[in-house]
Design a protein around this motif. Structure first.
Motif, PDB file in Angstrom:
ATOM      1  N   VAL A 248     -14.053   9.599 -30.375  1.00 49.73           N
ATOM      2  CA  VAL A 248     -12.794  10.325 -30.201  1.00 49.73           C
ATOM      3  C   VAL A 248     -11.596   9.431 -30.557  1.00 49.73           C
ATOM      4  O   VAL A 248     -10.672   9.853 -31.252  1.00 49.73           O
ATOM      5  CB  VAL A 248     -12.672  10.865 -28.758  1.00 49.73           C
ATOM      6  N   CYS A 249     -11.639   8.173 -30.118  1.00 52.39           N
ATOM      7  CA  CYS A 249     -10.558   7.235 -30.425  1.00 52.39           C
ATOM      8  C   CYS A 249     -10.415   7.055 -31.934  1.00 52.39           C
ATOM      9  O   CYS A 249      -9.310   7.169 -32.485  1.00 52.39           O
ATOM     10  CB  CYS A 249     -10.859   5.860 -29.812  1.00 52.39           C
ATOM     11  N   ALA A 250     -11.546   6.780 -32.587  1.00 49.86           N
ATOM     12  CA  ALA A 250     -11.514   6.546 -34.033  1.00 49.86           C
ATOM     13  C   ALA A 250     -11.028   7.804 -34.748  1.00 49.86           C
ATOM     14  O   ALA A 250     -10.177   7.723 -35.652  1.00 49.86           O
ATOM     15  CB  ALA A 250     -12.907   6.147 -34.521  1.00 49.86           C
ATOM     16  N   MET A 283      -5.630   9.136 -26.017  1.00 41.59           N
ATOM     17  CA  MET A 283      -5.677   8.747 -24.600  1.00 41.59           C
ATOM     18  C   MET A 283      -7.001   9.147 -23.956  1.00 41.59           C
ATOM     19  O   MET A 283      -7.615   8.371 -23.224  1.00 41.59           O
ATOM     20  CB  MET A 283      -4.517   9.397 -23.825  1.00 41.59           C
ATOM     21  N   SER A 284      -7.460  10.400 -24.225  1.00 38.99           N
ATOM     22  CA  SER A 284      -8.739  10.825 -23.610  1.00 38.99           C
ATOM     23  C   SER A 284      -9.872   9.952 -24.108  1.00 38.99           C
ATOM     24  O   SER A 284     -10.774   9.590 -23.354  1.00 38.99           O
ATOM     25  CB  SER A 284      -9.073  12.283 -23.906  1.00 38.99           C
ATOM     26  N   GLY A 285      -9.822   9.605 -25.406  1.00 39.87           N
ATOM     27  CA  GLY A 285     -10.856   8.745 -25.968  1.00 39.87           C
ATOM     28  C   GLY A 285     -10.872   7.393 -25.274  1.00 39.87           C
ATOM     29  O   GLY A 285     -11.931   6.862 -24.929  1.00 39.87           O
ATOM     30  N   THR A 286      -9.678   6.847 -25.027  1.00 42.43           N
ATOM     31  CA  THR A 286      -9.599   5.541 -24.365  1.00 42.43           C
ATOM     32  C   THR A 286     -10.188   5.609 -22.963  1.00 42.43           C
ATOM     33  O   THR A 286     -10.912   4.713 -22.534  1.00 42.43           O
ATOM     34  CB  THR A 286      -8.120   5.096 -24.263  1.00 42.43           C
ATOM     35  N   ILE A 287      -9.878   6.714 -22.257  1.00 44.95           N
ATOM     36  CA  ILE A 287     -10.401   6.848 -20.887  1.00 44.95           C
ATOM     37  C   ILE A 287     -11.928   6.949 -20.900  1.00 44.95           C
ATOM     38  O   ILE A 287     -12.621   6.286 -20.136  1.00 44.95           O
ATOM     39  CB  ILE A 287      -9.779   8.075 -20.189  1.00 44.95           C
ATOM     40  N   MET A 288     -12.454   7.760 -21.835  1.00 42.45           N
ATOM     41  CA  MET A 288     -13.916   7.882 -21.941  1.00 42.45           C
ATOM     42  C   MET A 288     -14.547   6.539 -22.239  1.00 42.45           C
ATOM     43  O   MET A 288     -15.546   6.147 -21.655  1.00 42.45           O
ATOM     44  CB  MET A 288     -14.281   8.870 -23.052  1.00 42.45           C
ATOM     45  N   LEU A 289     -13.929   5.826 -23.166  1.00 42.67           N
ATOM     46  CA  LEU A 289     -14.461   4.525 -23.561  1.00 42.67           C
ATOM     47  C   LEU A 289     -14.505   3.567 -22.370  1.00 42.67           C
ATOM     48  O   LEU A 289     -15.508   2.897 -22.132  1.00 42.67           O
ATOM     49  CB  LEU A 289     -13.587   3.949 -24.684  1.00 42.67           C
ATOM     50  N   SER A 290     -13.432   3.546 -21.592  1.00 40.47           N
ATOM     51  CA  SER A 290     -13.446   2.588 -20.476  1.00 40.47           C
ATOM     52  C   SER A 290     -14.448   3.006 -19.396  1.00 40.47           C
ATOM     53  O   SER A 290     -15.062   2.151 -18.759  1.00 40.47           O
ATOM     54  CB  SER A 290     -12.044   2.368 -19.884  1.00 40.47           C
ATOM     55  N   THR A 291     -14.634   4.313 -19.212  1.00 39.46           N
ATOM     56  CA  THR A 291     -15.675   4.755 -18.270  1.00 39.46           C
ATOM     57  C   THR A 291     -17.042   4.275 -18.746  1.00 39.46           C
ATOM     58  O   THR A 291     -17.858   3.787 -17.974  1.00 39.46           O
ATOM     59  CB  THR A 291     -15.697   6.296 -18.172  1.00 39.46           C
ATOM     60  N   GLY A 292     -17.262   4.416 -20.059  1.00 41.74           N
ATOM     61  CA  GLY A 292     -18.539   4.000 -20.628  1.00 41.74           C
ATOM     62  C   GLY A 292     -18.753   2.497 -20.494  1.00 41.74           C
ATOM     63  O   GLY A 292     -19.866   2.042 -20.245  1.00 41.74           O
ATOM     64  N   ILE A 293     -17.672   1.744 -20.650  1.00 42.87           N
ATOM     65  CA  ILE A 293     -17.800   0.286 -20.518  1.00 42.87           C
ATOM     66  C   ILE A 293     -18.231  -0.068 -19.092  1.00 42.87           C
ATOM     67  O   ILE A 293     -19.090  -0.926 -18.870  1.00 42.87           O
ATOM     68  CB  ILE A 293     -16.469  -0.412 -20.902  1.00 42.87           C
ATOM     69  N   LEU A 294     -17.665   0.645 -18.117  1.00 41.28           N
ATOM     70  CA  LEU A 294     -18.115   0.446 -16.725  1.00 41.28           C
ATOM     71  C   LEU A 294     -19.614   0.696 -16.631  1.00 41.28           C
ATOM     72  O   LEU A 294     -20.327   0.008 -15.908  1.00 41.28           O
ATOM     73  CB  LEU A 294     -17.385   1.419 -15.785  1.00 41.28           C
ATOM     74  N   GLY A 295     -20.082   1.721 -17.397  1.00 42.87           N
ATOM     75  CA  GLY A 295     -21.510   2.048 -17.410  1.00 42.87           C
ATOM     76  C   GLY A 295     -22.362   0.879 -17.875  1.00 42.87           C
ATOM     77  O   GLY A 295     -23.423   0.622 -17.339  1.00 42.87           O
ATOM     78  N   PHE A 296     -21.865   0.151 -18.873  1.00 41.82           N
ATOM     79  CA  PHE A 296     -22.608  -1.016 -19.357  1.00 41.82           C
ATOM     80  C   PHE A 296     -22.764  -2.057 -18.240  1.00 41.82           C
ATOM     81  O   PHE A 296     -23.831  -2.617 -18.032  1.00 41.82           O
ATOM     82  CB  PHE A 296     -21.892  -1.643 -20.554  1.00 41.82           C
TER      83      PHE A 296
END
Ligand code: UDP
Ligand code: MG
Length: 323
Positions: A248-250, A283-296
């Motif tokens: 989404v970000c890209a 912005m939504s892409g950034t939020i998703m990405l940071s949630t996913g990073i927490l997942g890692f």
């Protein structure tokens, strides 16, 4: 069964163990025990059958008790309440000392007539022999969801669980011992056994339709089992958000570029709505990405705290250093 080993003074270990969880099984357990007894006696094998009443609301336990005088190889365990099939299986497996252990369902869908063929395959060099259904049994939705589950499970975990298999199987002592040593052995039984990676094979069997009562698994229960199986074997779902977020970000960055170019080329006069859309998407892409990073991070934390063995040894030459 009750032969006593003179040197140890203990009852000898039975060659075959059969573990069967019972849930509202009063109508079928008598016939099942009788059939198992016939098959194993024909094969001249010593056996013990461990049935685990998983908090049935019918008179399953009374039937078990009434069978005891006729079958000295039968042992009944009654759980205080319903703990679920996976837990009942684990309790039954803890109770048997046999060299080869069968597990099966109580509803006569799994036919003990296949025991000899399964044992043959085991003796030919497999630690786990799974009964694999050759025919389609059950409702359409149950079949479809099971197929989907095997696909997703194998894809996400890389375990390689053969489709069309279930509880019905025979396992060597070492597999049972490994299973009993697991800290989380009430999770998905079939997945755990396959995960060890011991030689595993399948034997095609015809599965009977259920003749008595109804399934102990509602769609909701099946769904719960499937999700907990996936979660306990794979951290990929935790990380999915990161991949989505990245896409989404890209995508929105690219879109933003297009808007800027069009604006300067004079194709559009004002960025207006397009500009807002790009900002919202980014912005939504950034939020998703940071949630996913927490997942890692969570994934590696789970790995570090899980007490599962890091690897399973199949052969060991032993230390050969001089003492
Ligand atoms: N079972 C159990 N506890 C439960 C539900 C089921 O021990 O809460 C046992 C049941 O006795 C049977 C096996 O799990 O031996 C499979 O259940 P069922 O036949 O209802 O499932 P299905 O074959 O429809 O998937
Ligand atoms: Mg069944």
């Amino acid at each position: 069964m009750s032969t006593v080993n003179e040197s140890t003074g203990r009852s000898s270990v039975p060659e075959i163990g059969v573990v069967i969880p019972l849930y509202w099984s009063a109508a079928t357990i008598g016939t099942l025990v009788e059939r198992i007894d016939t098959v194993l006696k024909e094969q001249r094998l010593t056996y013990e059958i461990v049935v685990v009443d998983d908090g049935s609301g019918d008179d399953t336990w009374d039937v078990v008790e009434s069978l005891l005088p006729r079958f000295p190889g039968l042992r009944g365990l009654r759980l205080t309440r319903n703990f679920g099939q996976q837990a009942a299986l684990a309790v039954g497996l803890e109770a048997t000392t046999a060299n080869w252990v069968f597990t099966m369902d109580a509803d006569l869908q799994d036919d003990p007539a296949h025991f000899p063929r399964m044992l043959e395959a085991a003796h030919a060099g497999a630690d786990v022999v799974l009964a694999q259904w050759t025919d389609a049994v059950g409702t359409r939705s149950a079949r479809l969801s099971s197929k989907l589950f095997y696909r997703v499970f194998n894809r996400l975990t890389g375990v390689g669980l053969p489709p069309g298999t279930g509880t019905y199987r025979v396992m060597s002592r070492r597999v049972v011992d490994h299973f009993l040593a697991l800290p989380d052995r009430t999770e998905f039984f079939g997945g755990m056994i396959a995960w060890f990676g011991f030689p595993m094979t399948t034997v095609p069997v015809v599965r009977h339709e259920r003749t008595h009562g109804k399934t102990g698994y509602s769609l909701r229960r099946r769904y719960a089992l499937a999700t907990s199986a996936l979660v306990s074997f794979s951290t990929i779902p935790l990380k999915i958000a990161a991949y989505f977020g990245l896409i989404v970000c890209a995508g929105s960055a690219l879109l933003g570029l297009v808007v800027v170019v069009l604006r300067f080329a004079g194709v559009i006069e004002q960025a207006g709505f397009a500009g807002i859309m790009v900002a919202v998407l980014f912005m939504s892409g950034t939020i998703m990405l940071s949630t996913g990073i927490l997942g890692f991070y969570l994934g590696s934390l789970i790995k570090a705290t899980s007490q599962r063995p890091v690897g399973v040894i199949s052969q060991d030459t032993g230390s050969r250093l001089e003492q």
